[in-house]
Structures are given as structure tokens and as C-alpha cells.
Motif scaffolding. Structure first.
Motif, PDB file in Angstrom:
ATOM      1  N   THR A  36       0.659  -1.583   0.589  1.00 51.19           N
ATOM      2  CA  THR A  36       0.199  -0.114   0.306  1.00 51.19           C
ATOM      3  C   THR A  36       1.432   1.023  -0.339  1.00 51.19           C
ATOM      4  N   ARG A  37       0.300   2.381  -0.631  1.00 51.61           N
ATOM      5  CA  ARG A  37       1.249   3.850  -0.542  1.00 51.61           C
ATOM      6  C   ARG A  37       1.411   3.942   1.141  1.00 51.61           C
ATOM      7  N   ASP A  38       0.630   3.909   1.773  1.00 46.47           N
ATOM      8  CA  ASP A  38       0.947   3.915   3.174  1.00 46.47           C
ATOM      9  C   ASP A  38       2.471   2.785   3.464  1.00 46.47           C
ATOM     10  N   GLN A  39       2.019   1.825   3.481  1.00 45.40           N
ATOM     11  CA  GLN A  39       4.153   1.139   3.733  1.00 45.40           C
ATOM     12  C   GLN A  39       4.716   2.154   2.913  1.00 45.40           C
ATOM     13  N   VAL A  40       4.981   1.863   1.462  1.00 49.16           N
ATOM     14  CA  VAL A  40       5.953   2.292   1.229  1.00 49.16           C
ATOM     15  C   VAL A  40       6.579   3.986   2.182  1.00 49.16           C
ATOM     16  N   ALA A  41       5.122   4.652   2.075  1.00 52.79           N
ATOM     17  CA  ALA A  41       5.496   6.024   3.536  1.00 52.79           C
ATOM     18  C   ALA A  41       6.117   6.034   4.241  1.00 52.79           C
ATOM     19  N   VAL A  44       9.815   4.945   3.491  1.00 55.78           N
ATOM     20  CA  VAL A  44      10.672   5.687   3.440  1.00 55.78           C
ATOM     21  C   VAL A  44      10.920   7.245   4.362  1.00 55.78           C
ATOM     22  N   GLY A  45       9.854   7.155   4.730  1.00 55.84           N
ATOM     23  CA  GLY A  45       9.769   8.368   5.637  1.00 55.84           C
ATOM     24  C   GLY A  45       8.961   9.796   5.257  1.00 55.84           C
ATOM     25  N   VAL A  46       7.526   9.099   4.513  1.00 51.35           N
ATOM     26  CA  VAL A  46       7.033  10.968   3.610  1.00 51.35           C
ATOM     27  C   VAL A  46       5.375  10.673   3.739  1.00 51.35           C
ATOM     28  N   SER A  47       4.809  10.990   3.948  1.00 46.65           N
ATOM     29  CA  SER A  47       3.195  11.120   3.586  1.00 46.65           C
ATOM     30  C   SER A  47       2.922  10.150   2.198  1.00 46.65           C
ATOM     31  N   ARG A  48       1.950   9.605   2.570  1.00 44.34           N
ATOM     32  CA  ARG A  48       0.891   8.903   1.653  1.00 44.34           C
ATOM     33  C   ARG A  48       0.974   9.493   0.568  1.00 44.34           C
ATOM     34  N   GLY A  49       0.545  11.098   0.657  1.00 48.16           N
ATOM     35  CA  GLY A  49       0.273  11.796  -0.509  1.00 48.16           C
ATOM     36  C   GLY A  49       1.846  12.040  -1.632  1.00 48.16           C
ATOM     37  N   THR A  50       3.056  11.708  -0.427  1.00 48.20           N
ATOM     38  CA  THR A  50       3.856  12.355  -1.524  1.00 48.20           C
ATOM     39  C   THR A  50       4.208  11.145  -2.199  1.00 48.20           C
ATOM     40  N   VAL A  51       4.065   9.762  -1.668  1.00 52.30           N
ATOM     41  CA  VAL A  51       4.050   8.936  -2.691  1.00 52.30           C
ATOM     42  C   VAL A  51       3.049   9.073  -3.890  1.00 52.30           C
ATOM     43  N   GLN A  52       1.860   8.515  -3.669  1.00 54.63           N
ATOM     44  CA  GLN A  52       0.846   9.417  -4.319  1.00 54.63           C
ATOM     45  C   GLN A  52       1.657  10.168  -6.279  1.00 54.63           C
TER      46      GLN A  52
END
Length: 538
Positions: A36-41, A44-52
Motif C-alpha cells: 500500500t502507499r501507506d506502507q511505502v510512505a 521511506v519516511g514521507v507522507s502517503r500523499g507524497t508517494v501518490q
């Protein structure tokens, strides 16, 4: 997850950066791994919106400190889930396999004929990351085909060389079989009308898609209420406390989802001028929001003959409605004079307002303690300019000394506003008080934590917070003026949602709990929402 600076780490970062895959491949790799984007965020130390945004075409490019761990993750996922097609140039970025023959260069876009010199010199509005910014959809001023990009002067304009030809030819129909000795004469294809070529079909698809997405997100709101109600075992107060505590992360999640197709990364915070910074934690910045505290000087509850009935009215969801406002979406730029004022620019302005000479109407600047120049928001300036125009002629236009503004959009928060409005209406219709209060907490806390707040680390735009507050006050002023024009006396106007009037207010406003309706304001002091005043002798 930042790395210590060393030659090896710098070389590795440079090598990985050169191997950065395109957004579509970043998305493919994450989905192939079932992450999920939450897991990746979180990894790597960023927000979910940044991954999106990293996974979206036209989104942001990964930047430190999250860039290096993100690249390492992508490289590892590429080894586990290589691109399916052999010779795929995307897969070659990570696996080193041959990428096959070089692709044939795409044909250059067809030139747009008959572009006036004034239009040829237009530039596309760009955000702080240098990428083109999305605005209101409309026909491109160059080619007429709909686009959501805009020029620096606010008109719809395709980004770069993306303009389409104004005429098009339909694909050739397969020719009917004819004898070889009698070839059919070539018939030139009839050109398509420029008007037909410009008929937009995407808005209809966008509308259906937006409705579907809104319905899916509304399920998240209902599910949150059901979860907390069940967890609280029927204790509504405990359930509401839990919902209020999760309101900020929940509304930011909804905001990110409604921004899935947006091209502006709100997490790329621009550097703010000192006027938007608090000198200390307890001191405010320099922006005046024009909060009203108006009481009609000709009426008083202590008058000898207090026989005039006043009704205290409540504006429903005032802050929710105020999310429809012009917000700056790029780096704030400093200008002098009125250079920063424009229909599609927004920010804050240092002005000297004209004198307000209508004691029977609220001052649109609120109650000021000191005269002279002051910093106001774009929402307040737009109100003052309207009131100085030919329709109202109530005041003179303010003198603008300097501004901090950028290109702006009125629809940046509109998808979220429509989502919460629909959810609120559904909750009211079903009599679900818990859901209504949860939705109210979401939009009110979103606005209050946009500035410097320890409760919301995902968004830091005090300029937006001030503008939304001011828009709520401007909306309330418009309702007061509407009542005045209908023959009602405006006795008081306070905060964002309180309007006291005499006379039959139901002939002016629709009664109800909808966002466009008004209801009687009830309080402990005035349970009925009505009280008596009398005229003050002068």
C-alpha cells in the motif's frame, strides 16, 4: 531515514538517481508487490500523499531525504517483479537486460495554424517544482481543445507543445473491392468542422468518474462512524471523542484521495514571507482576517421601548462553504502597487482601505482598533473591490501598496468540499448526529491546522487558512447585505455564522440545515432564538 554523507553514499545516490523509473513503473512495482502507499510512505519516511504524487504522471519527482530509500525499494522490487515484456526499456532501467531496438521517434505535434502573435507568446503557469499547474477546465486559447492547464494570465492553455490542431481528418474507411483495371478515384476526406473538433467529451467522463469516486469515499466516512460506535459499545460520547481524535488524519486521507488526479503537490511548501510567520507561539502573524463584531448603533436591548423582535440566525456549515475560494497554488511572489491583483491570482495584500460610511451595515473589514494600512487576504480584497464596483457603489476601492501572490485556483478544495457536503446531507437526512459531528470536526480541524500546527504535519499553508477564514466572513457579509436589501434591519453580525435581523427572514432565506439554508440560532440565553430591542434616540 537519511544516510550519513560519504563518498560511497553519494556515488550510490547518483547511480540510483540515474536509474529512476517513470511514474507508471513506480506504480506497477508497488502494486506487483502488493504494497500500500501507506506502507511505502512509512518505509521511506514521507507522507502517503507524497508517494501518490511520485506515482502519478505529471506529479512530483522524488527528493531527499526520501529519495534514496525510495530508489532502493524500487530497485529491490524490480529484481523481484521484472517488467513482463522482454526488451522493455522500463525493465532495462533496473535489470540491465537489453532494451531492444531504439524506439522510433514520435512525430512532432502538428503545428497550430493561425495562432496570433499575442497568443504565441503566452507561458504556462507553473508551480514551485517547475511543473505546469492545473486550473479550471476550458477551451485552450490557442487550439480550442479543452485543457485543465492555464497560462500565467489565468486563461486555459495547453502545457508546452501539447496544443492540438483545430481541424482533424477522420481515419480513412476501408475501400470497397474494385476491379484492378478500374481503380477507384481518390476522394478527399471532408474536413471536420472546427467546432465539432473542439466538442469536449472528457467532462462527461470526468463527471461520472467523480461521482463514483465520491460515493466510494463516502463509504469510508460511514465505516469510520460504524467502527467507533461499535468499539464504544453504544456510548455515543465515547464514540464522538474517538472520531474527533481521528478527524485530522481521516480528513487528510480523504483530501489525498480527492487529489488523486491533481497536478499540484500541496506538500511542496513554498517559502513564506515574514508577514505570514508568527513572531512567537503566542503572537499572531500580520494578516487581518476581517472577523466581524457588528452591532447596529441605532438599536439596543436596553432601550426604553424594547418592542422590536430580533431573530438570531445561524449559517449552516459556514467553513465548509468557504472551502470554495481562490487559493494561491504556487510560490508567493512579491509585487508592488496593484501588480499582484488579478482575477486568477491570490495571496495577501497590504492595503489602505477607504472609509466605511454606512453605520447600518457591517464594515466588510470587521472592527478594527487602529486605522491605516493593513495586510488582508485575497478573499477580503475581492469583497472590497466588488463593493466599490458599479453594482454596489458602497465604498471606494482600497489602495494596494504591495502583495504576496501567485497563480490561483478556486477549485483546489472543491472535490473535498463536495464530498463532505454530500456526506453531511446524508447524515442529516438519516438523523445520524454522530456522523454529522464527525464531518464537522473534519472540515473545521482541517482549516484550523493548515497553519503552524503540531497536530497536522502534512500541510502547512497559513495563507490558505487565513483566506478560508476571510472567505467565511465575506460570505456572511453577503447574507447580511441580502437581508438589508430585502427590507430587514441587520441588528448584529458576529463570527462566521451569526446574523441577527428584524422582520420576516423566511421571505429572504430558506429555512433548513443545508449548506445554502439558514436556521434559528438557539442558545441557553435565548432558547427560542428571538429577543426584543428598541430604537436608540440620538
Amino acid at each position: 531515514m537519511s544516510e550519513g554523507i560519504s563518498v560511497e553514499s553519494l556515488l550510490e545516490e547518483a547511480r540510483l538517481t540515474a536509474e529512476m523509473p517513470p511514474p507508471a513503473e513506480r506504480l506497477r512495482l508497488r502494486e506487483a508487490a502488493g504494497l500500500t502507499r501507506d506502507q511505502v510512505a512509512q518505509a521511506v519516511g514521507v507522507s502517503r500523499g507524497t508517494v501518490q504524487n511520485w506515482e502519478r504522471d505529471g506529479g512530483s519527482t522524488p527528493t531527499p531525504p526520501g529519495r534514496l530509500p525510495y530508489l532502493r525499494l524500487l530497485r529491490g522490487l524490480a529484481e523481484i517483479h521484472p517488467a513482463p515484456a522482454a526488451g522493455d526499456p522500463v525493465a532495462a532501467l533496473f535489470t540491465g537486460q537489453p532494451s531492444g531496438p531504439a524506439p522510433v521517434p514520435a512525430a512532432a505535434p502538428a503545428p497550430v495554424a493561425g495562432v496570433p502573435a499575442a497568443l504565441a507568446g503566452l507561458e504556462t503557469l507553473r508551480g514551485p517544482d517547475g511543473r505546469a499547474v492545473e486550473g479550471d477546465p476550458g477551451p485552450c486559447v490557442r487550439c480550442g481543445v479543452e485543457t485543465t492547464y492555464q497560462s500565467t494570465d489565468g486563461r486555459p492553455l495547453h502545457s508546452g507543445a501539447m496544443c492540438q490542431p483545430t481541424t482533424a481528418q477522420p481515419p480513412a474507411e476501408p475501400a470497397a473491392a474494385t476491379p484492378a483495371s478500374a481503380p477507384a478515384a481518390a476522394v478527399p476526406a471532408a474536413p471536420v468542422s472546427p467546432v465539432a473538433a473542439r466538442v469536449p467529451t472528457r467532462p462527461q467522463r470526468r463527471s461520472k468518474s467523480a461521482d463514483r469516486a465520491r460515493a466510494e469515499l463516502a463509504v469510508l466516512i460511514r465505516r469510520a462512524v460504524e467502527e467507533e460506535a461499535e468499539r464504544a459499545g453504544g456510548d455515543e460520547d465515547a464514540a464522538l471523542d474517538a472520531l474527533v481524535k481521528r478527524a485530522i488524519p481521516d480528513v487528510m486521507h480523504l483530501f489525498n484521495e480527492t487529489r488523486a488526479t491533481g497536478r499540484y503537490d500541496y506538500t511542496a511548501y513554498p517559502v513564506l514571507p515574514d508577514i505570514l510567520k508568527k513572531p512567537t507561539k503566542k503572537e499572531p502573524d500580520q494578516i487581518w482576517e476581517a472577523r466581524p463584531r457588528f452591532h447596529h448603533p441605532g438599536y439596543s436591548m436596553r432601550a426604553p421601548q424594547a418592542d422590536i423582535t430580533v431573530t438570531a440566525l445561524d449559517v449552516n456549515a459556514a467553513y465548509l462553504s468557504a472551502l470554495k475560494c481562490w487559493l494561491p497554488i504556487g510560490k508567493l511572489e512579491h509585487t508592488t502597487g496593484a501588480d499582484g491583483v488579478g482575477p486568477k491570482r491570490a495571496g495577501v495584500h497590504l492595503v489602505t482601505p477607504a472609509e466605511w460610511t454606512h453605520p447600518h451595515l457591517p464594515d466588510p473589514l470587521g472592527d478594527r482598533d487602529e486605522p491605516g494600512a493593513l495586510w488582508i487576504t485575497d478573499a477580503t480584497l475581492r469583497l472590497l473591490l466588488r463593493l466599490s464596483g458599479p453594482k454596489y457603489q458602497l465604498t471606494q476601492a482600497p489602495t494596494v501598496h504591495e502583495s504576496w501572490t501567485s497563480g490561483a485556483s478556486e477549485n483546489f478544495l472543491d472535490a473535498l468540499r463536495k464530498l463532505l457536503t454530500a456526506a453531511r446531507e446524508e447524515a442529516i437526512e438519516e438523523g445520524d448526529v454522530l456522523a454529522s459531528e464527525y464531518i464537522k470536526a473534519m472540515y473545521s480541524k482541517l482549516i484550523s491546522t493548515m497553519g503552524e500546527s503540531i497536530h497536522n504535519r502534512e500541510i502547512e499553508r497559513p495563507d490558505w487558512m487565513h483566506i478560508i477564514h476571510s472567505q467565511a466572513y465575506a460570505n456572511l457579509w453577503g447574507k447580511a447585505y441580502k437581508a438589508h436589501e430585502a427590507g430587514l434591519e441587520v441588528i448584529a453580525m458576529m463570527g462566521t455564522d451569526e446574523l441577527h435581523v428584524t422582520g420576516d427572514w423566511r421571505q429572504v432565506f430558506t429555512e433548513g440545515r443545508g449548506v445554502s439554508q439558514m436556521k434559528i440560532k438557539e442558545s441557553d440565553a435565548k432558547a427560542s432564538g428571538e429577543y426584543l430591542v428598541g430604537k436608540v434616540s440620538r
